[in-house]
Write a protein that holds these residues in place. Structure first.
Motif, PDB file in Angstrom:
ATOM      1  N   GLU A 127      -0.036   9.543   3.950  1.00  0.00           N
ATOM      2  CA  GLU A 127      -1.346   9.560   3.518  1.00  0.00           C
ATOM      3  C   GLU A 127      -2.229   9.053   4.428  1.00  0.00           C
ATOM      4  O   GLU A 127      -3.646   9.144   4.189  1.00  0.00           O
ATOM      5  N   GLU A 128      -1.958   8.216   5.179  1.00  0.00           N
ATOM      6  CA  GLU A 128      -2.872   7.436   6.199  1.00  0.00           C
ATOM      7  C   GLU A 128      -3.329   8.137   7.275  1.00  0.00           C
ATOM      8  O   GLU A 128      -4.431   7.747   7.756  1.00  0.00           O
ATOM      9  N   ASP A 164       1.005  -1.048  -0.011  1.00  0.00           N
ATOM     10  CA  ASP A 164      -0.079  -0.047  -0.045  1.00  0.00           C
ATOM     11  C   ASP A 164       0.770   1.180   0.087  1.00  0.00           C
ATOM     12  O   ASP A 164       1.552   1.546   0.997  1.00  0.00           O
TER      13      ASP A 164
HETATM   14 MN    MN Z   1      -3.748   2.778   3.042  1.00  0.00          MN
END
Ligand code: MN
Ligand code: GLV
Ligand code: MN
Length: 422
Positions: free
Chosen positions: A132-133, A100
């Motif tokens: 991003e998370e 990911d």
């Molecule tokens: Mn993710």
């Protein structure tokens, strides 16, 4: 392309795919939490990823830097030429898989490496976003937001588990890393391309290696707190209690029921803390996270309202107090129609049938797209398993993505000319 060139492009793509898979394995060793994969915004493991990737990028002929928001950047080609930005994120969720985000960054590197023999009239800038998370601060996209000049306001006031704010973390990083460069993207960025595992089962169910993303669902991140009265577990009769956790449980089943009434909407309570947290103490305060998503912003906004109303209704029935707050919102985006069509066309040229898909997951492309025309390509994700250590991708599908990316590079200059003429 002649069939001989096709064949050799295919072979080049397979070699590059084997290298990319190996590198995903190497980067998976960089973690803030031994025994699992975890990397968060500006953490030591992120630094380690940069140290591992830098020599790979330099060997490919890139000028490598880290910017003030902790994004890793590699420029391949003439710095005055228009740029094709290729990237994704290097941070992870807790107990993550190895692909990911990382896969999309390594795709940029792989495409620069296989371009050595070719002369393109544009540069490739590889972007490895620092967040991003949202794992560390709850708020996602800190890296890409900094790249488009949107890391400010209430976002920089979010605090991590140690009480450090985003603003403080950035300041500390700047002091420790004086060599870091400006985070804003260059105005020469002509397009952004992101490759990402699908994180769902659709491509696999259709027996397709690749999908072309048309748009991404918008998301809201919220907190819901219920305040009751903490007390002795043995002496307070059930009818006289104000148990915040029992109220939260009722509210959470309400979240499920209400969300099912909104077609294609999803809502998740992923974190919950109860205070004071004793086995023999009635919970007095409960804090819950809430993540809500839908492809139509108006539907998402109405659903958040309905879920907040439910918290207030449960609280009022049980004599509790409800505090609700949306602290982050990312509107739904449509990706650039002509780049989407180009991605679809070049996947066909490389020999792959595709379908168009909407993404329910958030991706850096949704932050970049309002500023730079953007496209995304999904790779089949076995079992649809992601945000999980069993996350995987097939090497052949990575080769399909690399071959498609090579055709994209071959067609991109002509695309830019067409866009400039239009
Ligand atoms: Mn993710
Ligand atoms: C990130 O993967 C998200 O969609 O939350
Ligand atoms: Mn991701």
């Amino acid at each position: 392309m002649s069939s001989t060139t096709m064949k050799s492009a295919n072979a080049v793509a397979h070699e590059a795919a084997a290298r990319l898979m190996y590198r995903c394995g190497v980067l998976a060793q960089c973690t803030d939490q031994p025994g699992e994969i975890l990397r968060t915004f500006l953490s030591p493991a992120m630094d380690e990823v940069h140290r591992v990737m830098r020599p790979w990028m330099e060997a490919a002929g890139m000028k490598v830097s880290v910017d003030r928001a902790g994004n890793l950047r590699g420029l391949y080609g003439d710095e005055n030429a228009p740029r094709l930005l290729i990237g994704s994120h290097l941070d992870t969720v807790p107990n993550a898989g190895a692909y990911d985000g990382v896969l999309g960054v390594l795709m940029g590197l792989a495409l620069a490496e296989v371009s050595v023999e070719r002369k393109y009239p544009f540069a490739i800038e590889v972007l490895g976003f620092s967040d991003e998370e949202g794992t560390r601060f709850g708020a996602p996209f800190l890296g890409s937001r900094a790249a488009v000049g949107e890391l400010h306001g209430s976002l920089v006031e979010c605090v991590d588990a140690a009480g450090i704010s985003v603003a403080q973390a950035l300041m500390q990083f700047a002091e420790q890393r004086p060599e870091t460069v400006e985070a804003r993207l260059s105005a020469r960025g002509a397009a952004y391309l992101e490759f990402h595992i699908e994180q769902g089962p659709v491509l696999e169910s259709k027996n397709l290696a690749l999908g072309i993303v048309e748009g991404l669902a918008g998301q809201s991140r919220c907190t819901v707190e219920l305040h009751g009265i903490a007390g002795h577990a043995g002496t307070n009769p059930m009818r006289l209690r104000k148990d915040a956790l029992a109220g939260a449980a009722e509210w959470m089943t309400g979240v499920e029921t209400i969300t099912k009434r909104f077609e294609n909407a999803v809502a998740t309570v992923g974190q919950i803390t109860a205070e004071p947290g004793g086995v023999n103490v009635i919970p007095g305060i409960v804090r819950c996270s809430l993540d809500v998503r839908h492809a139509e912003d108006s539907v998402r906004i109405a659903l958040v309202q309905a879920i907040f109303d439910e918290a207030r209704a449960v609280a009022s029935r049980r004599g509790l107090k409800a505090d609700t707050k949306q602290y982050h919102e990312q509107p739904a985006v449509r990706l650039d129609a002509s780049l989407v069509a180009l991605a679809e066309q070049v996947a066909g040229q490389a020999g792959y049938s595709t379908i168009r898909v909407m993404s329910g997951a958030g991706h850096d492309a949704m932050v970049i797209a309002p500023h730079v025309p953007s496209a995304m390509v999904f790779l089949r994700n076995p079992g649809g398993i992601s945000h999980h250590p069993d996350e995987s991708v097939a090497e052949d599908d990575v080769a399909a993505a690399i071959h498609t990316g090579m055709c994209f590079l071959d067609e991109f200059a002509a695309h830019l000319e067409r866009e400039n003429r239009a």
